[in-house]
Design a protein around this motif. Structure first.
Motif, PDB file in Angstrom:
ATOM      1  N   TYR A   1       0.734  -1.194  -0.066  1.00  0.00           N
ATOM      2  CA  TYR A   1       0.075   0.031   0.010  1.00  0.00           C
ATOM      3  C   TYR A   1       0.945   1.378  -0.152  1.00  0.00           C
ATOM      4  CZ  TYR A   1       1.043  -0.010   5.015  1.00  0.00           C
ATOM      5  OH  TYR A   1       1.650   0.294   6.208  1.00  0.00           O
ATOM      6  N   GLY A   2       0.164   2.423  -0.470  1.00  0.00           N
ATOM      7  CA  GLY A   2       0.929   3.585  -0.312  1.00  0.00           C
ATOM      8  C   GLY A   2       0.810   4.679   0.903  1.00  0.00           C
ATOM      9  N   ALA A   3       1.728   5.118   1.356  1.00  0.00           N
ATOM     10  CA  ALA A   3       1.921   6.075   2.413  1.00  0.00           C
ATOM     11  C   ALA A   3       2.799   7.291   2.258  1.00  0.00           C
ATOM     12  CB  ALA A   3       2.213   5.444   3.468  1.00  0.00           C
ATOM     13  N   CYS A   4       2.540   8.469   2.811  1.00  0.00           N
ATOM     14  CA  CYS A   4       3.226   9.642   2.497  1.00  0.00           C
ATOM     15  C   CYS A   4       4.720   9.310   3.235  1.00  0.00           C
ATOM     16  CB  CYS A   4       2.526  10.793   2.877  1.00  0.00           C
ATOM     17  SG  CYS A   4       2.554  11.312   4.848  1.00  0.00           S
ATOM     18  N   GLY A   5       4.711   8.710   4.169  1.00  0.00           N
ATOM     19  CA  GLY A   5       6.114   8.524   4.910  1.00  0.00           C
ATOM     20  C   GLY A   5       6.439   9.698   5.730  1.00  0.00           C
ATOM     21  N   HIS A   6       5.616  10.963   5.845  1.00  0.00           N
ATOM     22  CA  HIS A   6       6.194  11.970   6.728  1.00  0.00           C
ATOM     23  C   HIS A   6       5.086  12.429   7.848  1.00  0.00           C
ATOM     24  CE1 HIS A   6       4.209  14.530   4.027  1.00  0.00           C
ATOM     25  NE2 HIS A   6       4.952  13.776   3.005  1.00  0.00           N
ATOM     26  N   CYS A   7       3.802  12.242   7.642  1.00  0.00           N
ATOM     27  CA  CYS A   7       2.766  12.383   8.447  1.00  0.00           C
ATOM     28  C   CYS A   7       2.826  11.973   9.925  1.00  0.00           C
ATOM     29  CB  CYS A   7       1.184  12.312   7.998  1.00  0.00           C
ATOM     30  SG  CYS A   7       1.000  10.611   7.951  1.00  0.00           S
ATOM     31  N   ASN A   8       2.055  12.356  10.827  1.00  0.00           N
ATOM     32  CA  ASN A   8       2.462  11.806  12.357  1.00  0.00           C
ATOM     33  C   ASN A   8       2.109  10.281  12.221  1.00  0.00           C
ATOM     34  OD1 ASN A   8       3.148  14.143  13.309  1.00  0.00           O
ATOM     35  ND2 ASN A   8       1.209  14.772  14.158  1.00  0.00           N
ATOM     36  N   PRO A   9       1.026   9.589  11.768  1.00  0.00           N
ATOM     37  CA  PRO A   9       0.850   8.276  11.844  1.00  0.00           C
ATOM     38  C   PRO A   9       2.094   7.634  11.058  1.00  0.00           C
ATOM     39  CG  PRO A   9      -1.204   9.460  11.487  1.00  0.00           C
ATOM     40  CD  PRO A   9      -0.244  10.266  11.084  1.00  0.00           C
ATOM     41  N   CYS A  10       2.468   7.913   9.729  1.00  0.00           N
ATOM     42  CA  CYS A  10       3.647   7.357   9.164  1.00  0.00           C
ATOM     43  C   CYS A  10       4.613   7.340  10.084  1.00  0.00           C
ATOM     44  CB  CYS A  10       3.794   8.081   7.677  1.00  0.00           C
ATOM     45  SG  CYS A  10       2.627   7.629   6.531  1.00  0.00           S
ATOM     46  N   SER A  11       5.048   8.564  10.542  1.00  0.00           N
ATOM     47  CA  SER A  11       6.428   8.939  11.232  1.00  0.00           C
ATOM     48  C   SER A  11       6.506   7.821  12.475  1.00  0.00           C
ATOM     49  CB  SER A  11       6.581  10.224  11.901  1.00  0.00           C
ATOM     50  OG  SER A  11       6.563  11.118  10.816  1.00  0.00           O
ATOM     51  N   GLY A  12       5.047   7.403  13.121  1.00  0.00           N
ATOM     52  CA  GLY A  12       4.931   6.629  14.245  1.00  0.00           C
ATOM     53  C   GLY A  12       5.098   5.100  14.039  1.00  0.00           C
ATOM     54  N   GLY A  13       5.294   4.704  12.670  1.00  0.00           N
ATOM     55  CA  GLY A  13       5.208   3.486  12.141  1.00  0.00           C
ATOM     56  C   GLY A  13       3.911   2.944  11.917  1.00  0.00           C
ATOM     57  N   HIS A  14       2.963   3.894  11.725  1.00  0.00           N
ATOM     58  CA  HIS A  14       1.487   3.471  11.313  1.00  0.00           C
ATOM     59  C   HIS A  14       1.057   3.813  10.053  1.00  0.00           C
ATOM     60  CE1 HIS A  14       0.876   1.953  15.173  1.00  0.00           C
ATOM     61  NE2 HIS A  14       1.746   3.031  15.943  1.00  0.00           N
ATOM     62  N   GLY A  15       1.807   3.343   8.831  1.00  0.00           N
ATOM     63  CA  GLY A  15       1.520   4.061   7.669  1.00  0.00           C
ATOM     64  C   GLY A  15       0.380   3.733   7.041  1.00  0.00           C
ATOM     65  N   ALA A  16      -0.330   2.728   7.649  1.00  0.00           N
ATOM     66  CA  ALA A  16      -1.689   2.185   7.160  1.00  0.00           C
ATOM     67  C   ALA A  16      -2.817   3.191   7.632  1.00  0.00           C
ATOM     68  CB  ALA A  16      -1.830   0.764   7.620  1.00  0.00           C
TER      69      ALA A  16
ATOM     70  N   VAL B   1      -6.377  -1.752   9.457  1.00  0.00           N
ATOM     71  CA  VAL B   1      -6.044  -1.558   7.957  1.00  0.00           C
ATOM     72  C   VAL B   1      -4.701  -2.155   7.888  1.00  0.00           C
ATOM     73  CG1 VAL B   1      -5.400   0.010   6.108  1.00  0.00           C
ATOM     74  CG2 VAL B   1      -7.446   0.312   7.921  1.00  0.00           C
ATOM     75  N   GLU B   2      -4.390  -3.115   6.789  1.00  0.00           N
ATOM     76  CA  GLU B   2      -3.149  -3.880   6.475  1.00  0.00           C
ATOM     77  C   GLU B   2      -2.445  -4.168   7.452  1.00  0.00           C
ATOM     78  OE1 GLU B   2      -2.234  -4.200   3.438  1.00  0.00           O
ATOM     79  OE2 GLU B   2      -3.521  -2.974   2.184  1.00  0.00           O
ATOM     80  N   GLY B   3      -3.305  -4.894   8.373  1.00  0.00           N
ATOM     81  CA  GLY B   3      -2.321  -5.416   9.620  1.00  0.00           C
ATOM     82  C   GLY B   3      -1.630  -4.827  10.455  1.00  0.00           C
ATOM     83  N   ASP B   4      -1.807  -3.409  10.295  1.00  0.00           N
ATOM     84  CA  ASP B   4      -0.939  -2.484  11.084  1.00  0.00           C
ATOM     85  C   ASP B   4       0.860  -2.757  10.822  1.00  0.00           C
ATOM     86  OD1 ASP B   4      -2.355  -0.673  12.739  1.00  0.00           O
ATOM     87  OD2 ASP B   4      -3.089  -2.377  14.140  1.00  0.00           O
ATOM     88  N   SER B   5       0.791  -3.313   9.577  1.00  0.00           N
ATOM     89  CA  SER B   5       2.381  -3.769   9.440  1.00  0.00           C
ATOM     90  C   SER B   5       3.120  -2.379   8.999  1.00  0.00           C
ATOM     91  CB  SER B   5       2.283  -4.797   8.460  1.00  0.00           C
ATOM     92  OG  SER B   5       2.260  -4.311   7.102  1.00  0.00           O
ATOM     93  N   VAL B   6       4.288  -2.517   9.125  1.00  0.00           N
ATOM     94  CA  VAL B   6       5.596  -1.674   8.579  1.00  0.00           C
ATOM     95  C   VAL B   6       5.933  -2.718   7.550  1.00  0.00           C
ATOM     96  CG1 VAL B   6       7.784  -0.766   9.053  1.00  0.00           C
ATOM     97  CG2 VAL B   6       5.997  -0.572  10.665  1.00  0.00           C
TER      98      VAL B   6
END
Length: 374
Positions: free
Chosen positions: A94-109, A318-323
């Protein structure tokens, strides 16, 4: 002409109208720019989400090239790509921006731009990378890949490098469906040694959860479905108990097996009444994860006091909370060790038989179709 401006001829499966079959067409795709990679797709899993988008449960703009469980070999890279190389074997996720708060915290989903990046029908600015032979745009970037195609573009952060000695034609479903079921158990619910777990639904996602519960050390693993062959396979894959919900009262059966209620559960059918059963069968302090995707606006009912007084929880996943960069290689390693035999779920089809694969999936004949491409 720059690499990003060059157009490559490709074959794609296109959805042009709501609830209509996929059509196999010729198209063209631009080369990679910035942090993108161009992947020669070897095979792509067909997921329930592809079918509900085909039928417009989610309003992805049409015509569109779907596909979001791609796997293949990198053929070209953009100038900002840092770690991947031409020739690397990758699974697309899946796609994720990589820099918002959820993404920065390891929650890209749970990325703030998740819907736009995965269901928007193009880049965030509205542009597309694929066009038909007449130069008309085809909506793409589905899950940041659109891999029902001989070639797909993704960003470096959603192209996950995997070992070259692993069977690349098998690995695509790790990018979504398999990752979702396994990750829900391991990452989200954190099912532990000696615990009890119930999977409501024994499709590809539900059976991935069963296998993961076994890996995690659960000692009571219950699979619930209406298809006897799926329940038999669930037993083979690690379920200690199976329930055919057409034959018995599910809530009573789960309570009877567990001595009062199950500690962890996963609902993957997308049916409101099944979720209601799952909530009712939880033990005190039990938690049920929800991954099944129904039509937007679908509602379920439950007694609030059942949650309040028992300390029970409902958890959207979503997406198994995976990194993915971490979790997908772990699943590959578990598969290679014989501890996560998800190959028992799959059946291969050529891309040209995508509509047969979709029909077989809808009817429950095939758990996880994989389309061989090129």
């Amino acid at each position: 002409m720059s690499a990003s401006a060059e157009l490559r001829d490709i074959t794609v499966a296109v959805v042009r109208e709501k609830e209509k079959p996929f059509s196999i067409e010729q198209a063209r795709i631009r080369g990679p720019k910035d942090d993108e990679v161009l992947v020669r797709v070897v095979a792509t899993g067909l997921c329930h989400t592809d079918l509900i988008v085909r039928d417009q449960y989610y309003p992805v703009p049409l015509p569109a090239v779907l596909g979001h469980e791609g796997a293949g070999v990198i053929e070209a890279v953009g100038p900002a790509v840092k770690d991947l190389r031409v020739g690397d074997h990758v699974v697309l996720t899946y796609g994720a921006c990589g820099h918002c708060n959820p993404c920065s915290g390891g929650h890209g989903a749970y990325c703030k731009d998740f819907y736009g990046l995965n269901f928007g029908g193009g880049e965030l600015d509205g542009s597309t990378a694929i066009q038909d032979p007449h130069g008309h745009p085809l909506h793409d970037h589905f899950f940041a890949q659109s891999s029902f195609a001989t070639y797909a573009l993704s960003r470096e952060n959603n192209a996950i490098k995997v070992p070259e000695d692993a069977p690349i034609e098998l690995l695509g479903p790790l990018g979504c469906g398999i990752q979702t079921g396994a990750g829900a158990v391991i990452n989200s619910l954190k099912v532990g040694t000696g615990s009890s777990f119930a999977s409501y639904g024994a499709g590809a996602v539900g059976l991935s959860a069963v296998m993961a519960a076994r890996v995690a050390g659960a000692t009571t693993i219950i699979a619930i479905d209406v298809v006897p062959s799926r329940l038999a396979l669930a037993t083979e894959l690690g379920a200690t108990h199976v329930i055919n919900s057409r034959e018995v009262d599910v809530v009573e059966a789960v309570r009877g097996i567990t001595g009062g209620g199950v500690e962890y559960a996963l609902e993957s059918t997308g049916r409101a009444e099944v979720l209601e059963q799952g909530i009712a069968a939880l033990a005190g302090l039990g938690v049920i994860g929800v991954v099944g995707a129904p039509k937007l606006g679908t509602k379920a009912a439950f007694d609030i006091n059942d949650l309040l007084l028992g300390g029970r929880s409902i958890r959207g996943i979503v997406e198994g909370d995976s990194v993915p960069k971490v979790f997908i290689p772990q699943l590959v390693q578990l598969y290679q060790q014989g501890r996560f035999p998800f190959d028992k779920l799959v059946k291969f089809y050529p891309l040209e038989e995508i509509n047969q694969a979709a029909e077989d999936s809808t009817k429950g004949i095939t758990l996880k179709p994989i389309l061989k491409i090129g």
